[in-house]
Design a protein around this motif. Sequence first.
Motif, mmCIF file in Angstrom:
data_model
loop_
_atom_site.group_PDB
_atom_site.id
_atom_site.type_symbol
_atom_site.label_atom_id
_atom_site.label_comp_id
_atom_site.label_asym_id
_atom_site.label_seq_id
_atom_site.Cartn_x
_atom_site.Cartn_y
_atom_site.Cartn_z
ATOM 1 N N PHE A 79 0.708 -1.086 -0.188
ATOM 2 C CA PHE A 79 -0.098 -0.017 -0.047
ATOM 3 C C PHE A 79 0.995 1.246 0.055
ATOM 4 O O PHE A 79 0.802 2.229 -0.778
ATOM 5 C CB PHE A 79 -0.937 0.012 1.135
ATOM 6 C CG PHE A 79 -1.843 1.048 1.224
ATOM 7 C CD1 PHE A 79 -2.949 1.077 0.670
ATOM 8 C CD2 PHE A 79 -1.620 2.260 2.223
ATOM 9 C CE1 PHE A 79 -3.864 2.177 0.817
ATOM 10 C CE2 PHE A 79 -2.452 3.350 2.347
ATOM 11 C CZ PHE A 79 -3.578 3.306 1.508
ATOM 12 N N MET A 80 1.886 1.159 0.981
ATOM 13 C CA MET A 80 3.037 2.395 0.975
ATOM 14 C C MET A 80 3.722 2.588 -0.297
ATOM 15 O O MET A 80 3.797 3.647 -1.073
ATOM 16 C CB MET A 80 3.814 2.158 2.002
ATOM 17 C CG MET A 80 3.056 2.285 3.624
ATOM 18 S SD MET A 80 4.326 1.755 4.789
ATOM 19 C CE MET A 80 5.401 2.771 4.799
ATOM 20 N N ARG A 81 4.044 1.392 -1.061
ATOM 21 C CA ARG A 81 4.919 1.632 -2.201
ATOM 22 C C ARG A 81 3.840 2.128 -3.347
ATOM 23 O O ARG A 81 4.280 3.071 -4.079
ATOM 24 C CB ARG A 81 5.100 0.303 -2.849
ATOM 25 C CG ARG A 81 5.831 0.208 -4.183
ATOM 26 C CD ARG A 81 5.737 -1.228 -4.596
ATOM 27 N NE ARG A 81 4.445 -1.656 -4.951
ATOM 28 C CZ ARG A 81 4.033 -2.804 -5.303
ATOM 29 N NH1 ARG A 81 4.988 -3.696 -5.231
ATOM 30 N NH2 ARG A 81 2.939 -3.069 -5.527
ATOM 31 N N ASN A 82 2.480 1.624 -3.328
ATOM 32 C CA ASN A 82 1.586 2.400 -4.468
ATOM 33 C C ASN A 82 1.058 3.612 -4.012
ATOM 34 O O ASN A 82 1.017 4.293 -5.334
ATOM 35 C CB ASN A 82 0.334 1.554 -4.251
ATOM 36 C CG ASN A 82 0.319 0.067 -4.977
ATOM 37 O OD1 ASN A 82 1.462 -0.217 -5.691
ATOM 38 N ND2 ASN A 82 -0.151 -1.033 -4.450
ATOM 39 N N LEU A 83 1.241 4.193 -2.924
ATOM 40 C CA LEU A 83 1.352 5.565 -2.604
ATOM 41 C C LEU A 83 2.030 6.354 -3.371
ATOM 42 O O LEU A 83 1.993 7.566 -3.999
ATOM 43 C CB LEU A 83 1.196 5.719 -1.210
ATOM 44 C CG LEU A 83 -0.232 5.693 -0.293
ATOM 45 C CD1 LEU A 83 0.212 5.964 1.148
ATOM 46 C CD2 LEU A 83 -1.104 6.757 -0.839
ATOM 47 N N ASP A 84 3.401 5.918 -3.365
ATOM 48 C CA ASP A 84 4.618 6.472 -3.903
ATOM 49 C C ASP A 84 4.512 6.475 -5.465
ATOM 50 O O ASP A 84 5.035 7.602 -6.249
ATOM 51 C CB ASP A 84 5.936 5.854 -3.563
ATOM 52 C CG ASP A 84 7.042 6.925 -3.669
ATOM 53 O OD1 ASP A 84 6.977 8.306 -3.473
ATOM 54 O OD2 ASP A 84 7.947 6.202 -4.319
ATOM 55 N N GLU A 85 4.302 5.552 -6.026
ATOM 56 C CA GLU A 85 3.960 5.052 -7.608
ATOM 57 C C GLU A 85 3.063 5.749 -8.229
ATOM 58 O O GLU A 85 3.089 5.993 -9.513
ATOM 59 C CB GLU A 85 4.138 3.804 -7.988
ATOM 60 C CG GLU A 85 5.576 2.990 -7.433
ATOM 61 C CD GLU A 85 5.570 1.249 -7.877
ATOM 62 O OE1 GLU A 85 4.544 1.161 -8.345
ATOM 63 O OE2 GLU A 85 6.597 0.665 -7.761
ATOM 64 N N HIS A 86 1.752 5.986 -7.527
ATOM 65 C CA HIS A 86 0.496 6.500 -7.999
ATOM 66 C C HIS A 86 0.049 7.754 -7.096
ATOM 67 O O HIS A 86 -0.720 7.673 -6.482
ATOM 68 C CB HIS A 86 -0.586 5.330 -8.041
ATOM 69 C CG HIS A 86 -0.281 4.062 -8.958
ATOM 70 N ND1 HIS A 86 0.027 3.993 -10.093
ATOM 71 C CD2 HIS A 86 0.173 3.087 -8.397
ATOM 72 C CE1 HIS A 86 0.286 2.838 -10.304
ATOM 73 N NE2 HIS A 86 0.483 2.102 -9.235
ATOM 74 N N PRO A 87 0.891 8.662 -7.289
ATOM 75 C CA PRO A 87 0.424 9.831 -6.170
ATOM 76 C C PRO A 87 -0.751 10.576 -6.703
ATOM 77 O O PRO A 87 -1.065 10.501 -8.007
ATOM 78 C CB PRO A 87 1.589 10.936 -6.763
ATOM 79 C CG PRO A 87 2.123 10.611 -7.859
ATOM 80 C CD PRO A 87 2.070 9.047 -8.019
ATOM 81 N N ASP A 88 -1.629 11.094 -5.917
ATOM 82 C CA ASP A 88 -3.048 11.509 -6.084
ATOM 83 C C ASP A 88 -3.049 12.862 -5.049
ATOM 84 O O ASP A 88 -2.893 12.797 -3.836
ATOM 85 C CB ASP A 88 -4.047 10.515 -5.605
ATOM 86 C CG ASP A 88 -5.313 10.870 -6.032
ATOM 87 O OD1 ASP A 88 -5.794 11.957 -5.669
ATOM 88 O OD2 ASP A 88 -6.074 10.101 -6.887
ATOM 89 N N THR A 89 -3.272 13.942 -5.735
ATOM 90 C CA THR A 89 -3.314 15.108 -4.952
ATOM 91 C C THR A 89 -4.482 15.059 -3.658
ATOM 92 O O THR A 89 -4.540 15.547 -2.776
ATOM 93 C CB THR A 89 -3.862 16.333 -5.791
ATOM 94 O OG1 THR A 89 -4.902 15.965 -6.547
ATOM 95 C CG2 THR A 89 -2.640 16.687 -6.492
ATOM 96 N N ARG A 90 -5.580 14.352 -4.213
ATOM 97 C CA ARG A 90 -6.824 14.242 -3.050
ATOM 98 C C ARG A 90 -6.101 13.518 -1.966
ATOM 99 O O ARG A 90 -6.257 13.725 -0.567
ATOM 100 C CB ARG A 90 -7.691 13.241 -3.638
ATOM 101 C CG ARG A 90 -8.639 13.646 -4.999
ATOM 102 C CD ARG A 90 -9.454 12.764 -5.480
ATOM 103 N NE ARG A 90 -8.777 11.656 -5.991
ATOM 104 C CZ ARG A 90 -9.456 10.623 -6.443
ATOM 105 N NH1 ARG A 90 -10.867 10.337 -5.999
ATOM 106 N NH2 ARG A 90 -8.807 9.435 -6.703
ATOM 107 N N ILE A 91 -5.326 12.503 -1.935
ATOM 108 C CA ILE A 91 -4.640 11.903 -0.565
ATOM 109 C C ILE A 91 -3.582 12.949 0.060
ATOM 110 O O ILE A 91 -3.823 13.090 1.076
ATOM 111 C CB ILE A 91 -3.864 10.745 -1.131
ATOM 112 C CG1 ILE A 91 -4.759 9.647 -1.652
ATOM 113 C CG2 ILE A 91 -3.091 10.165 -0.116
ATOM 114 C CD1 ILE A 91 -4.306 8.344 -2.178
ATOM 115 N N SER A 92 -2.714 13.512 -0.868
ATOM 116 C CA SER A 92 -2.176 14.514 -0.057
ATOM 117 C C SER A 92 -2.490 15.580 0.625
ATOM 118 O O SER A 92 -2.033 15.950 1.750
ATOM 119 C CB SER A 92 -0.959 15.208 -1.207
ATOM 120 O OG SER A 92 -0.298 14.206 -1.954
ATOM 121 N N GLU A 93 -3.707 16.101 0.214
ATOM 122 C CA GLU A 93 -4.499 17.081 0.958
ATOM 123 C C GLU A 93 -5.142 16.519 2.172
ATOM 124 O O GLU A 93 -5.489 17.038 3.188
ATOM 125 C CB GLU A 93 -5.885 17.371 0.139
ATOM 126 C CG GLU A 93 -5.318 18.479 -1.079
ATOM 127 C CD GLU A 93 -6.542 18.561 -1.918
ATOM 128 O OE1 GLU A 93 -7.455 18.252 -1.708
ATOM 129 O OE2 GLU A 93 -6.171 19.372 -3.044
#
Length: 598
Positions: A543-557
Motif C-alpha cells: 500500500f505504501m509503495r503504491n502511494l509513492d508510485e501512483h501519487p494523488d493530490t486528493r490523498i496529499s490533501e
Amino acid sequence: MEPTAHSQQQAATPSSTETTEDIASCLNAAVRNKNQERVLELLEKGADVNSKVAFGWTPLQSAVQDNNEDLVRLLLDKGACPHARKDNGGTAFTEAAIVGNVNILELLLDRGLNINDCDDNGFTAFMEAAWYGNEKALEFLYSKGADVNLRRVVNEEKAKLHKGGATALIDACRRGHFSVVKTLVQEMGADMNICDNKDRNALIYALQEGYAKERYESAVSIGLFLLDQGIDVNSKDECGKSALILAVEMQSLELVEALLEKGEIDIDDADEEGKTALMVAVEKNNYKIAELLCRKGARTDVGNLIAVANRNRAHKVAELLRQHNARFVPETLEDWEPNSRRWRDQLKNLYKIYRPMIHKLKTFQYIQQRIQNTSQGGIYLGLHGETEVAVRVCRSTAGDKETEFYKQCGNCEHLLKLFQSEKAKGYMYLCFPLWEKNLEERLQEREDQMDYKDALRMIFQAVRELHSLGFAHQDLRPSNFFIDLVGKIYLADFDNKRKLIEGKKELVNSDLEIDREVLNIMRNPKKGGACHYSNDVTDLLRFMRNLDEHPDTRISEIIGDYAKYFLKIFPALTIYVYNSLRQNPKCSHFADIQDPSL
C-alpha cells in the motif's frame, strides 16, 4: 468648602454617562469599604457583580481578601462567579487560602471548585495555606482531598529557566512555619525528598532562609526536625551548596553537628566556586565550627585557608589550621581547553574548581553540570584523569549489574561503551565517553546538515548489535541515541529498558489504521483496475509503495507527507521490517546495509 456625606454618595452613584470601568470601580470601592448597603444599591442599579478592576480583581475576590464572610455570601447569592481569575490566574479560592478563612474555603468549594486548581505560577490553595502558615486552612483542604505532594507547574518559558516544581512542604520550610512543617510531614505524609526544578529539597530551602536574623531560630528547628525524620542530606542549592555548607554559612554549630552525625554527607564537598564547609567557616572566622570540621577530618590542603585566616586577623583559627596540617602554598593552574564544543564552559569550570576526587574522577552532581535527565537519575559531566566523560551515579549493587552489561558491549561499534568506573561510599560512578548531543536535539536544529541515510545505517546497526547480545530495547527514541564530536551515533539504555529476548515477538500492530477515504481512493485508483489490500504487514508495505508510485493530490490533501503519516501511526514498523529481514536467511542481506548511498 468640604463635601458633605450626601454629596460624596451622589458622586459615587453611577449615571448614564459613566463608563463600565467607573461602575466597576464604584462597586469594588464599596466592597473594600465593607459597605454592604452600598454594594446592594449598586447591584440593584445594574452594576456587574463580576466586573473587574485593576489586575483583574472582581468584587468577590476583594471581599475574600478582606475576609468579609457576609459580603462573600451576598455576592455569591447575587451571581458572583467563583471561577473568575485575576490577571495572574488566581481565584477567590486561592485568595481564601491566603487569608486562612475555613468558612469561606468551604463556601467556595461547595460551588464546584477544583481543590487542586492553581494560578499561573502553579500555586494551589493548599500551597498558599502552607506559604502563609494557615494551619487550620491547610488541615481543612487536606481533609477535602488536596494533593499534599503536588509540585508547582509553570509555563514552558519558566520551566526552561528551571523555575517551579516546589511543594507545599518546601513553601512552609522557606517561610519558616515550623508547626506547619511538622503537620505536613507527620500527619499528612508529605514527601520530604521531592525537589523543585533546581534540585533543591525542603532542607535546602529551610537553611537558605536561615541567614535572616528573624528566620534563624525557625530554620534551625526545621532543619533539625527534617534531619531527625530522615531527609536526604545530599541535595544542593542552585549554586551547588550542600546542606552542610549552608549550615556553616548560617553559623549554626548545632546544625553542623547534626549533619555530621548523619554520616551520609561528604564533609569535603564543595560548591560551584570550589568552597568547602571548612573554607566557609574560616572565611566567617567561626573557630568552633572550624575546629569541629577539622576534628571530623575535613581536608586542610585545599584552598589557601591560612591566607584567609590571616586576612581576617584570625590568629587562633590560623593556628588551629596549622595543627591540622594546613600549609600556605601558592596555587597555580595551567590553562586547559576541552575537546567538547557543546560542554566547553561547564568543563572549564569543573576543571578550575576544587572537587573532592573519587579516585581519578572529578565530577559535580548539580544542575549546572547535568547534561541529561533519565528515569534512573541525572547524567553529569566529569573528568576522569584527562578524559572528558559523562557520569551516571548509582548504588554499587545496581552499578555492578550495569558494568556486566557494558562489558558485553566492548566489541560493538554503535552501542555506548563504559570507559571506566569508580566506587566510593556505596555508590558507583559509571563513566562513558562524552557525547555532544542526542539525536532528538540534533533533529531540532534549524540548519541541520545531517546525512540521514548514514544516520539510519548507524541506528539500525546499533539495534542489530543489541539484538546480537540477546537484548531488545523497549524504549527506542531519538533521545536514547547519542552523537559524538565526529558525528558517530551510539545507542544507550540509561533508563534500563532493555529486556532479554524470549522468542519472537511482533513489534507492530499490523491492523490497517489507515484513513478510510485514503483507503477507498487507493482501492479504486484513477488508472488501472481496483486493488484489494488484506489486513497484514505485507499489504501495508505494498500500500505504501503504491502511494509513492501512483501519487494523488486528493490523498496529499488528506494526510500530507506520506512518510510522516506512516511513521506516526506505525512507529514500530521500521524496526519490525528490519528484524523480519534479518531473521530470514534468504533476505538477511537486505538488512546488512554497508554503503550509505544505497
